[in-house]
Design an enzyme around this catalytic site. Structure first.
Site, short mmCIF file in Angstrom:
data_model
loop_
_atom_site.label_atom_id
_atom_site.label_comp_id
_atom_site.label_asym_id
_atom_site.label_seq_id
_atom_site.Cartn_x
_atom_site.Cartn_y
_atom_site.Cartn_z
N ASP A 14 3.85 -14.18 -55.19
CA ASP A 14 3.83 -15.48 -54.67
C ASP A 14 2.49 -16.24 -55.34
O ASP A 14 1.47 -15.80 -55.58
CB ASP A 14 3.54 -15.53 -53.17
CG ASP A 14 4.14 -16.96 -52.69
OD1 ASP A 14 5.03 -17.65 -53.58
OD2 ASP A 14 3.82 -17.48 -51.58
N GLY A 15 2.89 -17.49 -55.56
CA GLY A 15 2.00 -18.66 -55.95
C GLY A 15 2.06 -19.07 -57.46
O GLY A 15 1.32 -19.42 -57.98
N ASN A 16 3.15 -18.60 -58.02
CA ASN A 16 3.41 -18.93 -59.45
C ASN A 16 3.64 -20.40 -59.66
O ASN A 16 2.95 -21.10 -60.55
CB ASN A 16 4.71 -18.37 -60.09
CG ASN A 16 4.79 -16.68 -59.96
OD1 ASN A 16 3.58 -16.15 -60.11
ND2 ASN A 16 5.89 -16.04 -60.21
N ARG A 18 2.53 -22.93 -57.47
CA ARG A 18 1.44 -23.76 -57.34
C ARG A 18 0.42 -23.53 -58.55
O ARG A 18 -0.28 -24.52 -59.10
CB ARG A 18 0.89 -23.36 -56.07
CG ARG A 18 1.31 -24.10 -54.81
CD ARG A 18 0.99 -23.18 -53.54
NE ARG A 18 1.58 -21.81 -53.38
CZ ARG A 18 1.15 -20.85 -52.82
NH1 ARG A 18 0.03 -21.23 -52.00
NH2 ARG A 18 1.68 -19.82 -52.47
N ARG A 27 6.70 -25.45 -62.77
CA ARG A 27 6.85 -24.21 -61.65
C ARG A 27 7.31 -23.17 -62.64
O ARG A 27 6.91 -21.97 -62.60
CB ARG A 27 7.75 -24.49 -60.57
CG ARG A 27 7.28 -25.42 -59.70
CD ARG A 27 8.26 -25.71 -58.50
NE ARG A 27 8.59 -24.27 -57.86
CZ ARG A 27 7.82 -23.63 -57.05
NH1 ARG A 27 6.49 -24.19 -56.63
NH2 ARG A 27 8.24 -22.53 -56.46
N SER A 59 14.13 -13.43 -54.36
CA SER A 59 14.36 -13.18 -52.98
C SER A 59 16.06 -13.77 -52.90
O SER A 59 16.40 -14.82 -53.41
CB SER A 59 13.60 -13.69 -51.93
OG SER A 59 13.67 -14.87 -51.75
N ASN A 62 15.82 -17.50 -52.57
CA ASN A 62 15.26 -18.41 -53.76
C ASN A 62 16.46 -19.06 -54.35
O ASN A 62 16.07 -19.87 -55.08
CB ASN A 62 14.67 -17.21 -54.92
CG ASN A 62 13.17 -16.79 -54.47
OD1 ASN A 62 12.89 -15.71 -54.92
ND2 ASN A 62 12.56 -17.47 -53.74
N ARG A 182 0.38 -9.21 -50.60
CA ARG A 182 1.25 -10.60 -50.87
C ARG A 182 -0.03 -11.49 -51.59
O ARG A 182 -1.18 -11.62 -50.98
CB ARG A 182 1.81 -11.24 -49.77
CG ARG A 182 2.37 -12.73 -49.76
CD ARG A 182 2.63 -13.28 -48.70
NE ARG A 182 3.51 -14.44 -49.23
CZ ARG A 182 4.53 -14.88 -48.63
NH1 ARG A 182 5.37 -14.23 -47.93
NH2 ARG A 182 5.14 -16.16 -49.35
N ARG A 188 2.71 -13.99 -44.45
CA ARG A 188 4.15 -13.79 -44.18
C ARG A 188 4.69 -12.56 -44.81
O ARG A 188 4.64 -12.38 -45.94
CB ARG A 188 4.95 -15.05 -44.24
CG ARG A 188 4.61 -16.21 -43.32
CD ARG A 188 5.57 -17.34 -43.52
NE ARG A 188 5.60 -17.98 -44.76
CZ ARG A 188 6.61 -18.19 -45.66
NH1 ARG A 188 7.78 -17.79 -45.22
NH2 ARG A 188 6.32 -18.99 -46.69
C1 FPP Z 1 7.01 -16.73 -55.94
O1 FPP Z 1 6.15 -17.75 -56.25
C2 FPP Z 1 7.62 -15.99 -57.05
C3 FPP Z 1 9.00 -16.00 -57.39
C4 FPP Z 1 10.08 -16.64 -56.60
C5 FPP Z 1 9.32 -15.20 -58.62
C6 FPP Z 1 8.50 -14.11 -59.07
C7 FPP Z 1 8.80 -13.77 -60.47
C8 FPP Z 1 8.11 -13.20 -61.24
C9 FPP Z 1 6.46 -13.19 -60.98
C10 FPP Z 1 8.53 -13.06 -62.62
C11 FPP Z 1 9.79 -11.90 -62.56
C12 FPP Z 1 10.14 -11.61 -63.97
C13 FPP Z 1 10.88 -10.56 -64.05
C14 FPP Z 1 11.32 -10.29 -65.69
C15 FPP Z 1 11.92 -9.75 -63.15
P1 FPP Z 1 6.45 -19.09 -55.76
O2 FPP Z 1 7.42 -19.82 -56.94
O3 FPP Z 1 7.20 -19.19 -54.53
O4 FPP Z 1 5.17 -20.07 -55.88
P2 FPP Z 1 4.74 -21.17 -54.87
O5 FPP Z 1 4.67 -20.59 -53.71
O6 FPP Z 1 3.40 -21.45 -55.52
O7 FPP Z 1 5.60 -22.26 -55.07
#
Ligand code: FPP
Length: 232
Positions: A14-16, A18, A27, A59, A62, A182, A188
């Site tokens: 998580d956190g991509n 942000r 994002r 998920s 998502n 996480r 969570r």
């Molecule tokens: C949650 O961060 C992350 C995801 C929904 C996707 C995670 C996917 C990857 C790390 C790459 C997957 C790659 C392959 C090839 C399967 P968020 O977007 O919810 O972050 P946020 O909480 O900051 O909004």
């Protein structure tokens, strides 16, 4: 540092988003950086001797994200596996997918199935991508399959126990994770491995996933191990 590592470790990456926003990026650029970090974590897990690494990559919740972000997350495995598969073969990595792949767009489904197939005889770490995965959906589809078997008289109702139900979960061939990490600061479980986490240690890190790396992973394992030795 002599580390006693988990056999099966799982990560909620998580956190991509942000991470991207904080840098004035999109994002999706955050997800790209997450995929780069993911490869480093796979390498660190191999180095540590972890046998199974489950990564929560998409998920079932998502799908409600903006369309362009969902499209990006569906295209990312295609780019990622095309580029990384030769290296995965060299490192003896076996790819596994956990989740409802039937619902995915054709190009995503195709690359995931091909990656599983090409790496099926590899005997190194199992990297298990939870893709279009939801813990409730996992339990529900397992219960539906068991009911079907009972109705068709392949199973007697009195033989339905935990072990039998586990056989119908998406993770059927994998042991439960000892450790679930996480990243991203939220505390969570977000519908991840609900059945399988009954005895897992949970570790929450404030670091956004693209900044997570092998050194931090070692520190997490060291911290969780130290907690056990203090508690004993
Ligand atoms: C949650 O961060 C992350 C995801 C929904 C996707 C995670 C996917 C990857 C790390 C790459 C997957 C790659 C392959 C090839 C399967 P968020 O977007 O919810 O972050 P946020 O909480 O900051 O909004």
């Amino acid at each position: 540092m002599n580390l006693c590592v988990p056999n099966h470790m799982a990560i909620i990456m998580d956190g991509n988003g942000r991470w991207g926003k904080r840098r004035g990026l999109t994002r999706s650029q955050g997800h790209y950086a997450g995929a780069q970090a993911m490869e480093k974590i796979i390498d660190a897990s191999i180095e540590l001797g972890i046998k199974i690494l489950t990564l929560y990559a998409f998920s079932s919740e998502n799908w409600s994200r903006p369309k362009d972000e969902v499209n990006y997350l569906m295209d990312l495995p295609v780019k990622f596996f095309k580029k990384k598969l030769p290296g995965f073969m060299k490192r003896n990595i076996k790819i596994n997918i956990t989740g409802n792949i039937a619902e995915l767009p054709e190009h995503t489904k195709k690359v995931l199935i091909e990656s599983v197939d090409k790496t099926k005889n590899n005997r190194g770490i199992i990297v298990n991508f939870a893709f279009n995965y939801g813990g409730r959906d996992d339990i529900l589809q397992a219960v539906q399959k068991v009911i079907h078997e009972v109705q068709n008289k392949h199973i007697d109702l009195c033989n339905v126990d935990e072990q039998l139900l586990e056989h119908y979960l998406y993770t059927k061939q994998l042991p439960d994770p000892e450790l679930i990490i996480r990243t991203g600061g939220e505390k969570r479980i977000s519908n991840f491995l609900l059945w399988q986490c009954s005895n897992s240690e949970l570790y929450f890190s404030d670091i956004y996933f693209p900044d997570f790396n092998g050194e931090l992973l070692k520190q997490v394992i060291y911290d969780t191990q130290r907690k056990h030795s203090i508690a004993e």
